[in-house]
Write an enzyme that holds these catalytic residues in place. Structure first.
Site, PDB file in Angstrom:
ATOM      1  N   CYS A  86     -22.115  -1.486  76.718  1.00  0.00           N
ATOM      2  CA  CYS A  86     -23.120  -1.301  75.440  1.00  0.00           C
ATOM      3  C   CYS A  86     -24.451  -1.824  75.938  1.00  0.00           C
ATOM      4  O   CYS A  86     -25.151  -1.052  76.628  1.00  0.00           O
ATOM      5  CB  CYS A  86     -22.349  -2.487  74.820  1.00  0.00           C
ATOM      6  SG  CYS A  86     -22.950  -2.484  72.960  1.00  0.00           S
ATOM      7  N   HIS A 105     -15.952  -1.414  74.082  1.00  0.00           N
ATOM      8  CA  HIS A 105     -15.399  -2.987  74.010  1.00  0.00           C
ATOM      9  C   HIS A 105     -13.986  -2.817  74.042  1.00  0.00           C
ATOM     10  O   HIS A 105     -13.447  -1.757  73.871  1.00  0.00           O
ATOM     11  CB  HIS A 105     -16.067  -3.494  72.794  1.00  0.00           C
ATOM     12  CG  HIS A 105     -17.574  -3.780  72.760  1.00  0.00           C
ATOM     13  ND1 HIS A 105     -18.250  -4.404  73.944  1.00  0.00           N
ATOM     14  CD2 HIS A 105     -18.559  -3.109  72.123  1.00  0.00           C
ATOM     15  CE1 HIS A 105     -19.536  -4.289  73.772  1.00  0.00           C
ATOM     16  NE2 HIS A 105     -20.034  -3.565  72.610  1.00  0.00           N
TER      17      HIS A 105
END
Lengths: 446, 242
Positions: free
Chosen positions: B93, B192
């Protein structure tokens, strides 16, 4: 002033509530949603009807604080309008008004979702706003905690008349002391010296890029801190807990304010409840309640709605505790760790929108109880049962204690027959009501 | 055997439970008798990057990412060389964006990245991408799907091999249905979950590459008891797969 559109909205809301009742649905949002659809200024009515409006916002403890405030202030007057069931979005608050029965209220007491405060205060200007804390909670909805704090901050900037009641142990809340409002600060002068989980603690100053140095630490990012760059620090609170004694099923608290020192006991545990109690105490003192009134009311408050609610079944206690974010779950596990009784722990993890669809938050919590030998089983249930089980494995829970079943009814049926003194049931938000209702049914039919 | 796992800026880049990725690597090494040192590379401590066998960098708030950007600028050439050499790196991310040529701040302004690799993340004015994601990976893994949760405002555009083709969800951007990048043993991704505990086959891929870098011809890794991991993975695909 009678506003025709508003009257129609009110009765449409009331009518929809009757329909919901007929189809046996509790629907806390729909009547309000309908009323707002008809009259988008519908919430203006609340300000007109209530003498004093108190709002409670922040990540954790809103529902408990709201219920406790109602309970204590309720010893003075029964004219209180409040969203006690935790429906804290704009529709839920409108529903509260749809349900109202009185012409006038002494107090309007509302818990308001942090992301909803802006839209609610457009219509209702609170006399008091209690800001409890900011923790990571459902980031998939809000984006990032910094953005959320900024949103609440700029909302309150437009409310200069509101008195702010702030938990200054939280640096993110302490930031609000920069506002020109009247400010009352509360906090805990305790050093609990717990293990600091790096992902739970915030180490950077909310005002500059400096680092916060903690001289004492309560939990999460709460404590006595000072920025090494700009000097931003936790101020001395006006209302402070100077001592806290944890007992098996109660706490003995010492609150200092002005020249007063007050020691009393109440039947609930967990450090986070000391914050809830102190916050409520601080608000009630602003409203002119006496120490005796507050203390005696706090002593006979009982939790419900799955917030620390206890039920009895075959000589054992079943305790339901909502756990919806990492700090909450970690604190509940800490509390369970302090309990010496033999026990079983049931996790119910859902990933519906209201729970947060991103369940990675469980990885920021500690889920293993100390006194491991007193825990018979860890049952893992809910839509994402396997994920909480995986986290348990990573927290080094013995694998033979982990039982997985995504059907929460089946798992509760099994868990409550365990040969233990207490069964802890820890559901996420969308599981909490059906879980407690299911347990209540089982308990009653026994 | 022994591996050094370097965790870059855990004090700043720690959102979304991504610490679980480091725990996963560590755990899966220890269970196989591979010794592990988890080394934190932080504001205050700068251990020699050359000693790292696997690197992990996660995501943080916009503010945290800018702090890291400034602090890491002087080390970026070292990491770039290590990536060229084939060291195993996982960037998730914000960390993924940070290693590219540009990313965005809170207001949506494009700001420079570390330019360790040539891909860019930019603001397009479109809504944040949030939701469950399943990709079919371009790596030779068994099973060949990776699952996770994506949550990002910026869109990433790259010419590198993607980590996978998107089956469910959005991935790098709104256009090409690709997710992440793979360059040598560098993996950048928006997944995630945390991604490694949920996809133990990806964790093992990183461990195997790191062992091969260090010890030459390591054939394969000893299988582990992944009963719960597999159940969680299968449940995800059952719930969110098409």
């Amino acid at each position: 002033m009678v506003n025709v559109r508003s009257m129609i909205a009110l009765y449409a809301g009331k009518f929809s509530k009757q329909v919901l009742k007929l189809i046996n649905s509790s629907g806390t949002a729909l009547p309000g949603k309908l009323a707002l659809r008809i009259d988008n200024n519908f919430l203006d009515n609340i300000e007109e009807k209530c003498d004093t409006v108190i709002m409670v916002t922040g990540t954790n403890g809103k529902t408990t604080t709201n219920n406790l405030l109602n309970h204590v202030i309720g010893t003075r007057t029964d004219k209180i309008l409040s969203n006690l069931k935790g429906a804290n979005m704009i529709q839920g608050i409108a529903t509260t008004y749809v349900n109202n029965t009185k012409d006038h209220y002494d107090y309007g007491i509302f818990e308001v979702d942090e992301g909803t405060l802006r839209s609610v205060t457009r219509y209702v200007k609170p006399d008091y706003i209690l800001v409890s804390n900011f923790f990571r909670d459902q980031l998939d909805r809000f984006g990032e905690i910094d953005n959320l704090v900024e949103d609440v901050y700029t909302t309150i900037e437009k409310l200069p008349e509101s008195t702010l009641i702030l938990n200054v142990d939280d640096p993110l809340v302490n930031k609000f002391t920069q506002l020109p409002n009247k400010i009352i600060k509360f906090g805990l002068d305790l050093d609990l010296d717990e293990v600091q989980n790096s992902s739970l603690s915030m180490k950077n100053c909310p005002l500059c890029e400096g680092k916060l140095q903690y001289s004492s630490h309560v939990y999460g990012h709460f404590g006595n801190y000072e920025c090494d760059k700009c000097g931003f620090k936790r101020p001395n609170p006006d209302f402070v807990v100077s001592n806290l004694e944890e007992k098996a099923s109660s706490q003995m608290i010492t609150i200092d304010y002005g020249d007063e020192e007050l020691v009393f006991e109440y039947p609930y545990t967990g450090i986070y409840n000391a914050y809830n109690v102190l916050g409520v105490f601080t608000v009630c003192k602003q409203l002119g309640l006496s120490d005796d009134e507050i203390v005696s009311a706090m002593g006979d408050f009982s939790f419900h709605l799955g917030r620390m609610e206890e039920m009895e079944y075959k000589g054992k206690i079943i305790k339901v505790i909502l756990t919806k974010n990492p700090i909450g779950l970690t604190q509940v596990i800490n509390m369970i760790s302090n309990d010496e009784r033999s026990k079983t722990v049931v996790h119910i993890l859902n990933d519906n929108p209201a729970d947060g669809e991103d369940i990675s938050w469980i990885w920021d919590a500690y889920t293993i109880c100390e006194r491991e030998e007193t825990v018979l089983h860890y049952y893992c249930s809910g839509i994402r049962a396997e994920d909480i089980a995986l986290k348990k494995k990573y927290d080094n829970v013995p694998l033979d204690k982990i039982k997985i079943n995504d059907n929460f009814k089946e798992i509760i049926d099994t868990a409550i027959e365990d040969d233990v003194e207490i069964v802890y049931v820890l559901p996420t938000y969308t599981a909490v009501f059906e879980t407690r209702d299911y347990i209540e049914n089982v308990v009653k039919s026994n | 055997m022994e591996l050094n796992i370097y965790h870059l800026y855990p004090e700043h880049l720690n959102l979304y439970g991504d610490l679980g990725n480091v725990n996963c690597l560590k755990r899966r090494c220890l269970e196989r008798g591979i010794e592990v040192n988890v080394v934190n590379f932080t504001d205050d401590e700068k251990p020699d990057l050359n000693d790292g066998d696997i690197f992990f960098i996660g995501g943080g708030s916009d503010r945290a990412q800018q702090l890291v950007y400034k602090d890491f600028l002087q080390y970026k050439d070292v990491l770039k060389e290590l990536i060229e050499e084939g060291r195993a790196v996982l960037a998730v991310c914000g960390g993924y964006q940070l290693l590219g040529t540009s990313f965005i701040d809170k207001q949506g302004n494009n700001i420079p990245g570390l330019s360790i690799l040539d891909y860019e993340s930019k603001y397009t004015g479109d809504k944040r991408i949030i939701g469950n994601i399943i990709i079919e990976t371009t790596l030779n893994l068994e099973p060949n799907k990776l699952v996770g949760f994506e949550n990002h405002g910026a869109r990433t555009y790259s010419k590198y091999q993607p980590l996978g083709n998107v089956l469910v969800g959005r991935g790098n951007n709104d256009d090409d249905m690709k997710e992440g990048i793979v360059y040598k043993n560098y993996i950048g991704t928006y997944l995630h979950g945390p991604v490694l505990p949920k996809n133990p086959h990806l964790a093992d891929h990183l461990i195997l590459q790191a062992l091969r870098n260090k010890y030459g011809d390591v054939e394969s890794l000893e299988p582990l008891d992944d009963e719960i991991e597999n159940k969680a993975y299968e449940k995800f695909i059952k719930l969110y797969g098409k």
